[in-house]
Enzyme design. Structure first.
Site, mmCIF file in Angstrom:
data_model
loop_
_atom_site.group_PDB
_atom_site.id
_atom_site.type_symbol
_atom_site.label_atom_id
_atom_site.label_comp_id
_atom_site.label_asym_id
_atom_site.label_seq_id
_atom_site.Cartn_x
_atom_site.Cartn_y
_atom_site.Cartn_z
ATOM 1 N N SER A 75 0.856 -1.195 0.000
ATOM 2 C CA SER A 75 0.000 0.000 0.000
ATOM 3 C C SER A 75 0.887 1.238 0.000
ATOM 4 O O SER A 75 1.883 1.273 0.724
ATOM 5 C CB SER A 75 -0.878 0.062 1.259
ATOM 6 O OG SER A 75 -1.566 1.316 1.306
ATOM 7 N N TYR A 150 -6.931 6.219 1.915
ATOM 8 C CA TYR A 150 -6.042 5.330 2.682
ATOM 9 C C TYR A 150 -6.785 4.794 3.911
ATOM 10 O O TYR A 150 -6.821 3.587 4.147
ATOM 11 C CB TYR A 150 -4.816 6.132 3.088
ATOM 12 C CG TYR A 150 -3.746 5.392 3.862
ATOM 13 C CD1 TYR A 150 -2.993 4.388 3.270
ATOM 14 C CD2 TYR A 150 -3.457 5.752 5.181
ATOM 15 C CE1 TYR A 150 -1.976 3.744 3.980
ATOM 16 C CE2 TYR A 150 -2.442 5.124 5.894
ATOM 17 C CZ TYR A 150 -1.700 4.120 5.295
ATOM 18 O OH TYR A 150 -0.689 3.497 5.996
HETATM 19 P P1 NAD Z 1 6.334 1.908 1.288
HETATM 20 O O1 NAD Z 1 5.640 2.758 0.271
HETATM 21 O O2 NAD Z 1 7.800 2.055 1.458
HETATM 22 O O3 NAD Z 1 6.037 0.368 1.023
HETATM 23 C C1 NAD Z 1 4.832 -0.096 0.451
HETATM 24 C C2 NAD Z 1 5.186 -1.091 -0.647
HETATM 25 O O4 NAD Z 1 3.959 -1.607 -1.234
HETATM 26 C C3 NAD Z 1 5.973 -0.448 -1.788
HETATM 27 O O5 NAD Z 1 7.121 -1.219 -2.082
HETATM 28 C C4 NAD Z 1 4.997 -0.453 -2.952
HETATM 29 O O6 NAD Z 1 5.631 -0.501 -4.213
HETATM 30 C C5 NAD Z 1 4.138 -1.669 -2.647
HETATM 31 N N1 NAD Z 1 2.824 -1.652 -3.265
HETATM 32 C C6 NAD Z 1 1.883 -0.671 -3.218
HETATM 33 N N2 NAD Z 1 0.794 -1.020 -3.931
HETATM 34 C C7 NAD Z 1 1.058 -2.254 -4.444
HETATM 35 C C8 NAD Z 1 0.325 -3.153 -5.271
HETATM 36 N N3 NAD Z 1 -0.896 -2.847 -5.730
HETATM 37 N N4 NAD Z 1 0.886 -4.341 -5.598
HETATM 38 C C9 NAD Z 1 2.133 -4.666 -5.145
HETATM 39 N N5 NAD Z 1 2.867 -3.854 -4.356
HETATM 40 C C10 NAD Z 1 2.332 -2.663 -4.025
HETATM 41 O O7 NAD Z 1 5.578 2.173 2.673
HETATM 42 P P2 NAD Z 1 5.916 1.612 4.132
HETATM 43 O O8 NAD Z 1 6.098 2.764 5.006
HETATM 44 O O9 NAD Z 1 6.955 0.566 4.047
HETATM 45 O O10 NAD Z 1 4.536 0.926 4.517
HETATM 46 C C11 NAD Z 1 4.353 -0.489 4.460
HETATM 47 C C12 NAD Z 1 3.006 -0.863 5.035
HETATM 48 O O11 NAD Z 1 2.945 -0.474 6.405
HETATM 49 C C13 NAD Z 1 1.823 -0.186 4.335
HETATM 50 O O12 NAD Z 1 0.752 -1.098 4.243
HETATM 51 C C14 NAD Z 1 1.460 0.937 5.265
HETATM 52 O O13 NAD Z 1 0.105 1.262 5.183
HETATM 53 C C15 NAD Z 1 1.822 0.348 6.629
HETATM 54 N N6 NAD Z 1 2.127 1.410 7.604
HETATM 55 C C16 NAD Z 1 3.330 2.061 7.588
HETATM 56 C C17 NAD Z 1 3.575 3.069 8.511
HETATM 57 C C18 NAD Z 1 4.883 3.805 8.553
HETATM 58 O O14 NAD Z 1 5.015 4.718 9.390
HETATM 59 N N7 NAD Z 1 5.874 3.477 7.763
HETATM 60 C C19 NAD Z 1 2.585 3.422 9.442
HETATM 61 C C20 NAD Z 1 1.366 2.757 9.395
HETATM 62 C C21 NAD Z 1 1.156 1.739 8.492
#
Ligand code: NAD
Ligand code: UDP
Length: 316
Positions: A75, A150
């Site tokens: 995501s 989101y």
């Molecule tokens: P990020 O953008 O670095 O990683 C998300 C990954 O998902 C990316 O590599 C992207 O290319 C991939 N992706 C998106 N849509 C896709 C699809 N349709 N098919 C295949 N791959 C897809 O973000 P992150 O910070 O690493 O977040 C990872 C997860 O953790 C997410 O689900 C996010 O909602 C959740 N999250 C993160 C945080 C944070 O602070 N980093 C906080 C709350 C939740």
């Protein structure tokens, strides 16, 4: 275990890969690289216990061979409307991966009778009126605001995950992740910590949206990954908050980053910079994580920031 990680080329996902491989699991990453970066996992190329498939999980997913666990992280995650990687610029993709993508990932878990873990978010609480946020809080989300693509996608994702648990008896887990930071975050993803570190390293003033009194609680990536791994192995099917309860204003965060980097340019106020529904305060109540998982964050903010700054310096 043979573990499928959707979104494994992203910031959180790539650190999870490293940890699971260290624990001797086999890892398959499926990621369409929409916000991720292949460089996050390039050091794993060529290993027998690792594979990567570039694919959009909002389409039907087929995985040959046995799968023991599915960790669904795919995501976009940055709320910044000015970044090309922010979900306000990827609204349909964000809604699809949270809904269709979660459905497909659950489908893989069901076919293989695998354990399932959803990476949910503190954003499901919206701009919270309860503070700190407990898992029992239903949230305060503007259904049609720009952040809703989101927030509502993740709320649906939690709901369908619980439906698979209740109706199909799947062993599911839901992590409500609060703001997490660390090495490998995109330099230009638009979130506060990457923006501030890049600005500070370039000797520029740090952009404070609004008056900077809004608060967040920042968790270092290694602590989060530990929590996700423990939750995957637990018996808990209801959502669990994972985050660092040390809350601070965005202004204090900016001053801390300027201090560590030695940036004398100070801050620059952007009075109308806050996006609609930007939460005014956010702090996890981690009582459940402590009692169920025996987990709490160990890395303090300064240590985490120094490790992150080191990584950003190399990539800049
Ligand atoms: P990020 O953008 O670095 O990683 C998300 C990954 O998902 C990316 O590599 C992207 O290319 C991939 N992706 C998106 N849509 C896709 C699809 N349709 N098919 C295949 N791959 C897809 O973000 P992150 O910070 O690493 O977040 C990872 C997860 O953790 C997410 O689900 C996010 O909602 C959740 N999250 C993160 C945080 C944070 O602070 N980093 C906080 C709350 C939740
Ligand atoms: N923010 C800021 N300057 C920036 C980027 C973000 O003041 O350059 C603020 C943003 O308005 C929000 C907070 O920092 O109030 C945290 O934003 P972030 O994008 O990191 O994530 P969020 O917690 O809102 O999902």
């Amino acid at each position: 275990m043979r573990i499928l990680i959707t979104g494994g080329a992203g910031f959180v996902g790539s650190h999870l890969c490293d940890r699971l491989l260290k624990e001797m699991h086999e890892v398959i990453v499926v990621d369409n690289l929409i916000t991720g970066d292949i460089n996050n996992i390039s050091h794993l190329a060529g290993r027998d216990d690792f594979s990567f498939v570039k694919y959009d999980v909002s389409n039907f997913i087929f995985v040959p061979g046995k799968v023991d666990a599915v960790m669904h992280l795919a995501s976009p995650a940055s709320p910044n409307p000015t970044s090309p990687y922010g979900y306000p610029q990827l609204p349909i993709q964000t809604l699809k991966v949270g809904s269709l993508g979660t459905h497909n990932a659950l489908g893989v878990a069901r076919v293989h009778e695998a354990v399932f873990l959803l990476a949910s978010t503190s954003e499901i609480y919206g701009d919270p009126q309860e503070h700190p946020q407990k898992e029992s809080y239903y949230g305060h989300v503007d259904i049609v605001g720009p952040r809703s693509v989101y927030d509502e996608a993740k709320r649906f994702a939690e709901s369908i995950t619980m439906a698979y648990h209740r109706y199909h008896d799947l062993d599911t887990h839901i992590a409500r992740i609060f703001n997490t930071f660390g090495p490998r975050m995109r330099l230009d993803d638009g979130r506060a910590i990457p923006n501030f570190i890049v600005q500070a390293l370039k000797g520029k003033p740090l952009t404070i949206y609004g008056d900077g009194s809004q608060t967040r609680s920042f968790c270092y990536i290694d602590d989060l990954v530990e929590g996700l791994y423990l939750l995957l192995q637990s018996d808990e099917n209801y959502p669990v908050n994972l985050g660092n309860p040390q809350e601070m204003s965005i202004l204090v965060l900016a001053e801390e980053i300027n201090r560590i980097v030695g940036n004398k340019a100070g801050i620059r106020r952007v009075p109308d910079g806050r996006a609609p529904s930007d939460p005014q305060q956010r702090q996890p109540d981690i009582t459940r994580a402590k009692s169920i998982l025996n987990w709490e964050p160990k890395v303090d903010l300064e240590t985490g920031l120094k490790l992150t700054i080191e990584d950003f310096e190399k990539r800049l």
